[in-house]
Design an enzyme around this catalytic site. Structure first.
Site, PDB file in Angstrom:
ATOM      1  N   GLY A  83     -46.641   4.172 -18.434  1.00  9.76           N
ATOM      2  CA  GLY A  83     -46.718   4.563 -19.845  1.00  9.76           C
ATOM      3  C   GLY A  83     -47.199   5.982 -20.093  1.00  9.76           C
ATOM      4  N   LYS A 103     -48.064  -1.968  -3.124  1.00 10.06           N
ATOM      5  CA  LYS A 103     -48.246  -2.005  -4.572  1.00 10.06           C
ATOM      6  C   LYS A 103     -47.667  -3.330  -5.041  1.00 10.06           C
ATOM      7  CE  LYS A 103     -47.617   0.210  -8.946  1.00 10.06           C
ATOM      8  NZ  LYS A 103     -46.546   0.713  -9.800  1.00 10.06           N
ATOM      9  N   GLY A 115     -42.435   2.655 -18.809  1.00  9.91           N
ATOM     10  CA  GLY A 115     -41.280   3.428 -19.229  1.00  9.91           C
ATOM     11  C   GLY A 115     -41.300   3.909 -20.663  1.00  9.91           C
TER      12      GLY A 115
END
Lengths: 257, 371
Positions: free
Chosen positions: A186, A98, A159
Site C-alpha cells: 500500500g 515470505k 496495490g
C-alpha cells in the site's frame, strides 16, 4: 553510523525491500532493483520455473549481494503454505520465506488464522518466517510467540498506493514488537515510506509503486532516499510540532502550599 | 530473564544521560504520542521542572482517556511479620527484637471480616515478611483460600517464588503479585539487603519473569525511594516494565513509588524526594506508559492524595494497617512503617469524590480466576 537491521540472523544496511511483480520487463525490474540499493528482494514462487536454473526472472535478480525472499503467494491455507515453503527452500537455498496466505483473490487480504498456524509449523521446521498480515497488534504478539523472524503488517490494501491507512495500528505494533516490523503493501509514494520509517518501522517493502511508475528506475532511487531519510529522522528524534504556553498552574498549585 | 537484559545498562551512564536532558527534550516528550525511555528520562530530569503544569495536564488527559475519572480502591492485610531478611531500612528486619506474629487461618478470617466492616473493599493485598520456611507457599495457599470468599480480587506482596509456586497460587485464586525491587543498582543492592533470600539480587529481579511465565494476571512493581538516586532507579524500572510488557503481553502492570517512611529500623533515607518530585514522577510515568496502573498508598499525606487522584494515580489504599492482625487480632503489633494518611476509608472515598473522581470498589470478579 552503525545502524544495521538484523532479521533471521542476517544483517541489512538497506531498509528498503523490493518486490518483483508488475514490471513491464525483467530487464527493467533488474535495473530498478539495482537502483533501489535493496538487499532483500521478494519474488513469487509461482512466477519462477524452479526446475530451470536459467529461469529468466531468477537470473535477473541473482547476485549483487541480494537476498532472495521467496513468497508463497497463491497458497490458500497453512498446509499449502508449508509445502510451498519447503519447495522454495529446496529451489532457492534459503530459509527465508515470505508467508503470504490470501485465500481471497480480489483484495488479497491475508488469512490471520492460517498464517499463525503456518508460522508455528515453519518456525518449527527452521524457517525464517516473514508473514504478511493485517495490521493487528494481537496477531503480531501471537506470531512472535510462534517464532516469527519479523512481522509485515499492511499499510493499505495491496496495490492501492494509498499510504499508511493503518497508521494508528502500525504505531502500536512498532511500540510493542520484539521482532522487526516491516511495513508492507500500500505504500504508494516515497513520502509514505519516509513516514513509516519516521514512525520507527524497521523496514518497508515496496513493489507496485516502483513497478508501475513512469520511470521505475528513478522511482526506485527515490524510494531508497526516502527510506533512508525517514530512518535518519527517526534516529535523530523529531522536533516539536506545537507547544501552547501555560500562564497559571491550576493543577499543581497544591504543591506550593 | 531480565538480569541479563539489565547488564546492557550502565548505572552511571544512565544517571548522566538523565541529567543531560534539555528543555527541548522535555518538550519533545510532552508532545510525543509515545515518548519512550529517552522521553521518560527527559520528563524526570531537572530540565522538566519548569514544565510541571503541562506535564500534569497531559498526565490527567491520558489517565482520563485510558481509565476514565476513576480510582480503584484496595486494602493491604499483613498476615505475618516473621522475616529472615535484614534489610537495613525495614521494621521487620530479623535483627529487630520484637514478638513475631504468624496469623492462623481463623485469625486471617477475622481480619477479612474486620476489613469488610471498614468499607466495601473487594481488592485485597495480602502482605508478609519473607520467611519461606514458616510462611511459605503452603501458608499463602491456605491464606488465599480463607480470603477468597470475602474478596473479588486477591493480590500478594511476599517473597519472590518459583514459577511453579506462583502457578500453584494462581490455581488457588491469586490474581496479582506485587514485588518491589527496592533498587536496580546492582553494586549497591547488598548494602541494603545483606542477608536472607533477599540478598540474592538476580533471584529477586527475575521474579517478575517467573510471575509472567506462571500467568499471573497483574504484576506490581516498585523501587524504594530513599536508597539510591531515584531518577536512575525509576528509569531502570521503566526499562524493566517495557521488557516485561513486550514479553508477557497478556499481563497487566502496576507501579508504585513508595517513599521511605520512618520505621523501627531507625534508618534514615539517603535521598529525600519532595512532594513536587513525586508528582513529577507520577506525571512522567503516565506520559511514558498510558495504561499502567499507578498506585498511591497511605504512605502519602491526605493533601497529596486528594490531588494526585485526578492527575495520574489510578488506585489507592485506605484505612491501612501495616501490622499483622492490625484490623482485629493484634491492633498493637509492630507496624512495618508509619502511615501518613489515617483517615477512614469513607473519608478517603469522600475526598476522592470531591476531586471529581468515581470511587471504584469492585473492578474484578472471582469467576475470572476459576480454573
Amino acid at each position: 553510523m552503525d545502524d544495521k537491521l538484523i532479521i533471521g540472523g542476517k544483517e541489512f544496511t538497506s531498509r528498503l525491500f523490493v518486490g518483483t511483480g508488475k514490471f513491464s520487463s525483467n530487464k527493467l525490474m533488474h535495473d530498478a532493483i539495482i537502483a533501489s540499493g535493496t538487499q532483500m528482494v521478494t519474488l513469487a514462487m509461482k512466477r519462477i520455473d524452479m526446475e530451470n536454473p536459467h529461469d529468466d526472472m531468477l537470473s535477473h535478480v541473482s547476485g549483487h549481494g541480494i537476498n532472495l525472499l521467496p513468497n508463497t503467494s497463491g497458497v490458500r491455507d497453512a498446509r499449502e503454505a508449508v509445502l510451498a515453503a519447503e519447495l522454495a527452500r529446496e529451489a532457492f537455498g534459503t530459509d527465508f520465506i515470505k508467508l503470504e496466505i490470501h485465500p481471497d483473490p480480489k483484495y488479497l487480504f491475508p488469512d490471520p488464522i492460517e498464517t499463525l498456524k503456518a508460522t508455528e509449523e515453519l518456525a518449527r521446521l527452521g524457517f525464517k518466517v516473514l508473514p504478511y498480515i493485517q495490521a493487528d497488534p494481537v496477531l503480531c504478539k501471537r506470531l512472535e510467540e510462534a517464532g516469527t523472524a519479523a512481522v509485515m503488517p499492511l499499510a493499505a490494501p495491496i496495490g492501492t498506493n494509498k499510504g499508511l491507512v493503518t497508521r494508528d495500528l502500525i504505531e502500536i505494533i512498532i511500540a510493542e514488537s520484539r521482532v522487526p516490523v516491516v511495513v508492507d503493501a500500500g505504500l504508494g509514494a516515497p513520502s509514505h515510506a519516509a513516514e513509516a520509517m519516521e514512525m520507527g518501522a524497521d523496514a518497508v517493502l515496496v513493489n507496485t509503486a516502483i513497478a508501475v511508475a513512469g520511470d521505475p528506475v528513478a522511482m526506485a532511487r527515490a524510494f531508497a532516499k526516502a527510506t533512508e531519510a525517514g530512518r535518519e529522522a527517526y534516529l535523530a528524534g523529531l522536533g516539536v510540532q506545537s507547544q501552547s504556553a501555560v500562564a497559571s498552574s491550576p493543577l499543581t498549585s497544591f504543591l506550593d502550599l | 530473564m531480565f538480569s541479563e537484559e539489565l547488564l546492557k545498562y550502565d548505572w552511571d551512564a544512565t544517571t548522566e544521560r538523565i541529567n543531560s536532558k534539555t528543555a527541548a527534550d522535555v518538550l519533545r516528550a510532552l508532545n510525543s504520542p509515545n515518548p519512550g525511555i529517552e522521553g521518560f528520562m527527559a520528563l524526570i530530569s531537572p530540565a522538566a521542572d519548569p514544565f510541571l503544569e503541562q506535564m500534569a495536564a497531559r498526565s490527567m488527559a491520558l489517565t482520563r482517556e485510558r481509565f476514565g475519572k476513576t480510582i480503584s480502591m484496595y486494602i493491604p492485610m499483613y498476615i505475618t511479620n516473621s522475616c529472615t531478611n535484614s534489610c537495613v531500612y525495614c521494621g521487620f528486619n530479623c535483627h529487630n527484637k520484637f514478638k513475631r506474629v504468624i496469623l492462623t487461618p481463623a485469625q486471617i478470617e477475622d481480619e477479612c471480616k474486620a476489613i469488610k466492616e471498614l468499607g466495601p473493599f473487594e481488592n485485597l493485598l495480602i502482605v508478609t515478611g519473607e520467611n519461606p520456611r514458616v510462611a511459605g507457599v503452603e501458608y499463602l495457599s491456605q491464606a488465599l483460600k480463607v480470603c477468597r470468599p470475602y474478596f473479588s480480587n486477591l493480590s500478594i506482596e511476599v517473597m519472590p517464588m518459583s514459577a511453579e509456586d506462583y502457578a500453584r497460587l494462581v490455581e488457588d485464586g491469586l490474581n496479582g503479585v506485587v514485588c518491589f525491587q527496592e533498587t536496580y543498582n546492582r553494586k549497591r543492592y547488598n548494602v541494603y539487603h545483606p542477608a536472607g533470600q533477599k540478598a540474592n539480587f538476580e533471584w529477586r529481579v527475575n521474579g517478575f519473569d517467573r510471575m509472567g511465565l506462571a500467568g499471573v494476571h497483574k504484576i506490581g512493581m516498585g523501587v524504594l525511594i530513599g536508597l539510591e538516586d531515584w531518577k536512575t532507579d525509576v528509569t531502570m524500572m521503566a526499562r524493566h516494565l517495557l521488557y516485561l510488557r513486550k514479553k508477557y503481553w497478556k499481563t497487566r502492570f502496576s507501579v508504585n513509588f513508595p517513599r521511605m517512611r520512618a520505621s523501627a529500623s531507625g534508618y534514615q533515607p539517603n535521598v529525600v524526594m519532595t512532594d513536587r518530585e513525586l508528582a513529577k514522577l507520577t506525571f512522567a510515568f503516565r506520559i511514558f506508559d498510558h495504561d499502567v496502573d499507578i498506585s498511591v498508598s497511605t504512605r502519602e499525606l491526605p493533601a497529596f492524595r486528594n490531588n494526585i487522584c485526578r492527575l495520574g494515580a489510578t488506585s489507592m489504599s485506605a484505612g491501612s494497617k501495616t501490622e499483622p492482625g492490625g484490623y482485629h487480632t493484634y491492633p498493637q503489633a509492630l507496624e512495618q512503617f508509619a502511615v501518613s494518611d489515617e483517615r477512614t476509608p469513607a473519608e478517603v472515598a469522600d475526598a476522592i469524590r470531591r476531586a471529581g473522581q468515581e470511587v471504584v470498589w469492585k473492578d474484578w470478579d472471582k469467576v475470572f480466576d476459576v480454573r
